[in-house]
Design a protein around this motif. Structure first.
Motif, PDB file in Angstrom:
ATOM      1  N   MET A  87       0.922  -1.182  -0.105  1.00 10.48           N
ATOM      2  CA  MET A  87       0.002   0.071   0.020  1.00 10.48           C
ATOM      3  C   MET A  87       0.858   1.196   0.151  1.00 10.48           C
ATOM      4  N   PHE A  88       0.468   2.534  -0.737  1.00 13.37           N
ATOM      5  CA  PHE A  88       1.101   3.515  -0.980  1.00 13.37           C
ATOM      6  C   PHE A  88       0.234   4.477  -0.830  1.00 13.37           C
ATOM      7  N   ALA A  89       0.899   5.450   0.220  1.00 16.47           N
ATOM      8  CA  ALA A  89       0.301   6.915   0.203  1.00 16.47           C
ATOM      9  C   ALA A  89       1.084   7.840  -0.417  1.00 16.47           C
ATOM     10  N   PRO A  90       0.492   8.754  -1.098  1.00 19.21           N
ATOM     11  CA  PRO A  90       1.240   9.917  -1.893  1.00 19.21           C
ATOM     12  C   PRO A  90       1.567  10.960  -0.752  1.00 19.21           C
TER      13      PRO A  90
ATOM     14  N   VAL B 101       4.734   7.488   0.739  1.00 22.80           N
ATOM     15  CA  VAL B 101       5.123   6.277   1.760  1.00 22.80           C
ATOM     16  C   VAL B 101       4.523   5.006   1.527  1.00 22.80           C
ATOM     17  N   SER B 102       5.122   3.884   1.541  1.00 21.79           N
ATOM     18  CA  SER B 102       4.758   2.524   1.691  1.00 21.79           C
ATOM     19  C   SER B 102       4.828   1.660   3.027  1.00 21.79           C
ATOM     20  N   VAL B 103       4.284   0.925   3.249  1.00 22.12           N
ATOM     21  CA  VAL B 103       4.428   0.083   4.537  1.00 22.12           C
ATOM     22  C   VAL B 103       4.364  -1.379   4.114  1.00 22.12           C
ATOM     23  N   GLU B 104       5.330  -2.013   5.097  1.00 17.37           N
ATOM     24  CA  GLU B 104       5.110  -3.703   4.993  1.00 17.37           C
ATOM     25  C   GLU B 104       5.144  -4.136   6.552  1.00 17.37           C
ATOM     26  N   LEU B 105       4.627  -5.274   6.603  1.00 20.39           N
ATOM     27  CA  LEU B 105       4.659  -5.703   8.040  1.00 20.39           C
ATOM     28  C   LEU B 105       5.653  -6.933   8.024  1.00 20.39           C
TER      29      LEU B 105
ATOM     30  N   ASP C  36       8.212  -7.760  17.170  1.00 21.21           N
ATOM     31  CA  ASP C  36       7.795  -7.475  18.505  1.00 21.21           C
ATOM     32  C   ASP C  36       6.694  -6.291  18.334  1.00 21.21           C
ATOM     33  N   GLY C  37       6.615  -5.642  17.353  1.00 21.92           N
ATOM     34  CA  GLY C  37       5.855  -4.500  17.359  1.00 21.92           C
ATOM     35  C   GLY C  37       6.351  -3.154  16.920  1.00 21.92           C
ATOM     36  N   SER C  38       7.643  -3.296  16.817  1.00 22.17           N
ATOM     37  CA  SER C  38       8.437  -2.050  16.571  1.00 22.17           C
ATOM     38  C   SER C  38       8.047  -1.392  15.234  1.00 22.17           C
ATOM     39  N   VAL C  39       8.056   0.028  15.358  1.00 24.51           N
ATOM     40  CA  VAL C  39       8.032   0.912  13.912  1.00 24.51           C
ATOM     41  C   VAL C  39       9.106   1.261  13.823  1.00 24.51           C
ATOM     42  N   PHE C  40       9.359   1.128  12.241  1.00 26.31           N
ATOM     43  CA  PHE C  40      10.572   1.524  11.555  1.00 26.31           C
ATOM     44  C   PHE C  40      10.177   2.640  10.410  1.00 26.31           C
ATOM     45  N   TYR C  41      11.058   3.614  10.316  1.00 28.58           N
ATOM     46  CA  TYR C  41      10.544   4.847   9.363  1.00 28.58           C
ATOM     47  C   TYR C  41      12.073   4.987   8.788  1.00 28.58           C
TER      48      TYR C  41
ATOM     49  N   ILE D 126       6.917  -1.558   9.123  1.00 32.77           N
ATOM     50  CA  ILE D 126       8.099  -0.976   8.422  1.00 32.77           C
ATOM     51  C   ILE D 126       8.013   0.048   7.316  1.00 32.77           C
ATOM     52  N   PHE D 127       7.866   1.369   7.703  1.00 35.33           N
ATOM     53  CA  PHE D 127       7.663   2.479   6.490  1.00 35.33           C
ATOM     54  C   PHE D 127       8.911   2.672   5.598  1.00 35.33           C
ATOM     55  N   SER D 128       8.530   2.863   4.455  1.00 37.63           N
ATOM     56  CA  SER D 128       9.833   3.261   3.478  1.00 37.63           C
ATOM     57  C   SER D 128       9.132   4.419   2.826  1.00 37.63           C
ATOM     58  N   SER D 129       9.843   5.580   2.896  1.00 40.51           N
ATOM     59  CA  SER D 129       9.310   7.176   2.649  1.00 40.51           C
ATOM     60  C   SER D 129      10.440   7.887   1.680  1.00 40.51           C
TER      61      SER D 129
END
Ligand SMILES: Nc1ncnc2c1ncn2[C@@H]1O[C@H](COP(=O)(O)OP(=O)(O)OP(=O)(O)O)[C@@H](O)[C@H]1O
Ligand SMILES: CC(C)(CO)[C@@H](O)C(=O)[O-]
Length: 270
Positions: free
Chosen positions: A1-4, A35-39, A43-48, A77-80
């Protein structure tokens, strides 16, 4: 999923006791970088962009889905293309992409857009980005929140959006400050009425510049560069960031890029 990425040119703050009806009116454009996201099991950490972060709107989305049997056993895991805090709607984009991802993964039929919007609003990190990123394109927001009430203006494809990020600016400190809100709303409503009379990109960027100057939100550095870029369609400061955006046709693109140090060239994402 991508969000502009979403660039707000001008806006007004609309608060309600109901978070679904809280948001903003105004106008902005989405771009083809974002930005796009993958899981991944974790342990539920959030990465950008490979850095561990805490993003309020993301935490709220996770809380919501945990009440709907999401186990929480995944790293997010967010890639932006853009840093957080640059006025390009990345907190909203992270909330929107994650909400959609979890909704699909759990085969829920939740309104993932509403969940993302409410998360942003309750964090104070955005008001209209999620709705604009869901709508895509050149989006005029005529009413805040839900039900969605926007005009999407179709634009032919020969415009370029040039972005230059000079640093960070925290959205929350502005949109929760009454004196700022009063100035923003006085000019934001006026700009919206003017744009609806003539909904073109040329009028949008001209009104955005007027809004940034009249509210006092624009900084001297960006103001000076905007004046140097007057040969293009126009330029202003992205709300709410320390970020310049310029709208250019192809024939002025090279000259505009020669003025900027670290330009990011985008197209409108429709
Ligand atoms: N390194 C960082 N820089 C800025 N914000 C960060 C950072 N790490 C985490 N955050 C969090 O990310 C969110 C940034 O939201 P903010 O609305 O300020 O920026 P944005 O969404 O990128 O821009 P805007 O909403 O103005 O378009 C906040 O919740 C903030 O606490
Ligand atoms: C408040 C805002 C300008 C922050 O980017 C944006 O969320 C918007 O347009 O409502």
């Amino acid at each position: 999923m991508f969000a502009p990425g979403h660039i707000t040119g001008f806006f007004a703050v609309c608060k309600s006791k109901n978070s679904l009806k809280t948001g903003s009116i105004g106008a902005g454009i989405t771009v083809d970088k974002g930005v796009s996201v993958e899981l991944k099991e974790g342990d539920g950490s959030v990465f950008y962009n490979c850095k561990k972060v805490n993003i309020c709107s993301v935490e709220k989305v996770l809380e919501y889905y945990k009440e709907l049997r999401y186990s929480g056993c995944y790293d997010i895991i967010f890639s932006s293309d853009f840093p957080l805090g640059s006025g390009l709607g990345m907190s909203g984009g992270c909330a929107l992409t994650l909400s959609k991802k979890l909704n699909d993964m759990l085969n829920l039929n939740e309104s993932y857009v509403k969940i993302a919007h409410v998360s942003e609003v309750e964090c104070g990190t955005g008001l209209g980005d999620v709705i604009a990123q869901y709508t895509k394109g050149f989006v005029i927001r005529k009413a805040p929140g839900f039900p969605i009430n926007v005009e999407k203006i179709h634009i032919n494809d020969d415009y370029y959006i040039i972005i230059e990020i000079f640093g960070e600016k925290e959205t929350k400190e502005i949109i929760t400050n009454e004196s700022w809100i009063n100035r923003i709303n006085e000019y934001g409503r006026r700009c919206l009425n003017e744009l609806l009379k003539n909904p073109t990109l040329e009028n949008f960027i001209s009104l955005s510049y007027e809004f940034a100057v009249n509210t006092g939100l624009i900084n001297e550095n960006i103001l000076s560069i905007c004046d140097d870029l007057k040969f293009t369609v126009g330029a202003s400061q992205s709300m709410l960031g320390n970020t310049l955006f310029c709208i250019s046709k192809k024939e002025t693109l090279e000259d505009a890029l020669s003025i900027l140090k670290n330009p990011i060239v985008c197209k409108i994402y429709q």
